[in-house]
Design a protein around this motif. Structure first.
Motif, PDB file in Angstrom:
ATOM      1  N   ARG A   1       0.834  -1.208   0.000  1.00  0.00           N
ATOM      2  CA  ARG A   1       0.000   0.000   0.000  1.00  0.00           C
ATOM      3  C   ARG A   1       0.868   1.258   0.000  1.00  0.00           C
TER       4      ARG A   1
ATOM      5  N   GLU B   1       0.794   4.148  -2.824  1.00  0.00           N
ATOM      6  CA  GLU B   1       0.459   5.520  -2.417  1.00  0.00           C
ATOM      7  C   GLU B   1       1.547   6.518  -2.789  1.00  0.00           C
TER       8      GLU B   1
ATOM      9  N   THR C   1      -2.421  -5.764  -4.739  1.00  0.00           N
ATOM     10  CA  THR C   1      -1.708  -4.515  -5.006  1.00  0.00           C
ATOM     11  C   THR C   1      -2.210  -3.861  -6.288  1.00  0.00           C
TER      12      THR C   1
ATOM     13  N   TYR D   1      -5.576  -2.334  -5.577  1.00  0.00           N
ATOM     14  CA  TYR D   1      -5.432  -1.102  -4.794  1.00  0.00           C
ATOM     15  C   TYR D   1      -4.964   0.049  -5.689  1.00  0.00           C
TER      16      TYR D   1
END
Length: 62
Positions: A6, A10, A30, A33
């Motif tokens: 994460r 990000e 992943t 996300y």
């Protein structure tokens, strides 16, 4: 590893993944996300080496 993945998504503009499409995997989580975060995603299929690209935020040329 989930926290690490994460964090990477990000803090990255583009995700480059060697990914076979398995939904229930660390790479799958992943990639999903990154999709939620609207990141540019470049996926290389491990067997065929086919390259796909999702998103167009950076308009990169391969």
């Amino acid at each position: 590893m989930l926290d690490r993945n994460r964090f990477l998504v990000e803090h990255a503009a583009v995700l480059l993944a060697v990914y076979n499409g398995a939904k229930r995997s660390g790479t799958g989580a992943t990639v999903n996300y990154a999709r939620k975060m609207n990141r540019e995603i470049i996926i290389i299929a491990p067997i065929t080496q086919h390259i796909t690209r999702e998103g167009s935020a950076l308009n990169l040329k391969l």
